[in-house]
Design an enzyme around this catalytic site. Structure first.
Site, mmCIF file in Angstrom:
data_model
loop_
_atom_site.group_PDB
_atom_site.id
_atom_site.type_symbol
_atom_site.label_atom_id
_atom_site.label_comp_id
_atom_site.label_asym_id
_atom_site.label_seq_id
_atom_site.Cartn_x
_atom_site.Cartn_y
_atom_site.Cartn_z
ATOM 1 N N TYR A 1 -5.487 7.950 0.181
ATOM 2 C CA TYR A 1 -5.559 6.451 -0.489
ATOM 3 C C TYR A 1 -6.483 6.704 -1.515
ATOM 4 C CZ TYR A 1 -6.466 1.424 -0.793
ATOM 5 O OH TYR A 1 -6.558 0.234 -1.370
ATOM 6 N N SER B 1 -8.291 -0.241 -6.011
ATOM 7 C CA SER B 1 -9.496 -0.387 -5.129
ATOM 8 C C SER B 1 -10.528 0.203 -5.733
ATOM 9 C CB SER B 1 -9.052 0.178 -3.917
ATOM 10 O OG SER B 1 -10.212 0.359 -2.918
#
Length: 296
Positions: free
Chosen positions: A220, A164
């Site tokens: 994350y 990401s």
């Protein structure tokens, strides 16, 4: 002329979202796909759906249950692949979790509105952070370690870690962690572990300390930054394997409650491109933002 030998790909988290679409696109190109997911029922249904849609045989796509956070589950899959196929050509580490609790109604109500702060709709807990790290970082690492011997039997091996843009080092607030993860020359798995352990220690003491790590979704962010760093280490250690991480873009998936911008077809196309590039044309040790090489 001798028939080309089949190419085999594993896709983790293949039962839905980007993973499911990666499986579809690979199978459509004649790659033999091992679709994996934690949930056996959903995984089997996904395989049946693709077989009907693409009108492909039982040999073209198979299901195997997999929990990337469980070493026994990973070993079981490796044994299955070794016994049935004898090698692996493509490993796509796609399975992942967000590591937060989301107020879905608030997120949907605010998305697209001026001044909306989506970070105010999420809550981090230590337990979710720990699970996020286990699945998003240690899961792919475990898969790579288990499958490198089988990838080395391929004439065009590659590992694609679905990452990401949030894992780019610039998104870390913690300067110490930023320094470690951006120091490519001195990166080691031990140093990544140190960063992860420090984050978890901080969150165990006080979840408010998340703000010292990232503006939002600290576990994350760290899990994906760690995965990107591990990609660099692996590419250097195994020059015979093309190893890259890729951000598929902000895709409409269950993880973001369909608030993304891109379709799953658009999102899946970036990891699939890296999986299918001719070996000599494929870079290694890079982070791609969709189809462009970007900074780590």
């Amino acid at each position: 002329m001798a028939e080309e030998s089949p190419r085999y790909a594993i896709v983790t988290g293949g039962n839905r979202g980007i993973g499911f679409e990666i499986c579809r696109q690979l199978a459509n190109k004649g790659i033999r796909v091992i679709l994996t997911s934690r949930d056996e029922k959903q995984g089997l249904e996904a395989v049946e759906t693709l077989k009907k849609e693409l009108e492909i045989s039982d040999q073209s796509i198979v299901f195997h249950q997999l929990d990337v956070s469980d070493p026994v589950s990973v070993t079981s899959l490796a044994e299955f692949v070794k016994t049935h196929f004898g090698k692996l050509d493509i490993l796509i580490n796609n399975a992942g979790v967000g590591g937060v609790i989301t107020d879905v109604d608030a997120l949907r109500a605010g998305t697209g509105k001026e001044g909306f702060k989506w970070e105010e709709t999420i809550t981090e807990t230590y337990e979710l952070a720990e699970e996020c790290i286990k699945i998003n970082y240690y899961g792919p690492k475990r898969m790579c370690e288990a499958f490198i011997p089988l990838l080395q039997l391929s004439d065009s091996p590659r590992i694609i870690n679905v990452s990401s843009f949030m894992g780019q080092v610039k998104n870390l607030v913690n300067e110490w962690a930023k320094g470690i993860l951006s120091d490519a020359e001195n990166l080691t798995e031990v140093r990544i572990d140190q960063v992860i352990n420090q984050l978890l220690n901080d969150l165990k003491e006080d979840t408010a300390k998340t703000k010292y790590w990232a503006k939002v979704m600290s576990a994350y962010v760290v899990s994906k930054a760690g995965l990107n760093a591990y990609t660099r280490i692996l590419a250097k250690k195994h020059p015979e394997i093309r190893v890259n991480s890729v951000c598929p873009g902000f895709v409409k998936t269950d993880m973001n409650f369909k608030t993304g911008i891109l379709s799953v077809e658009e999102g899946a196309s970036s990891p699939v491109r890296l999986a299918l590039l001719p070996h000599q044309e494929s870079p290694s040790g890079c982070f791609f933002d969709r189809k462009q090489v970007s900074e780590f």
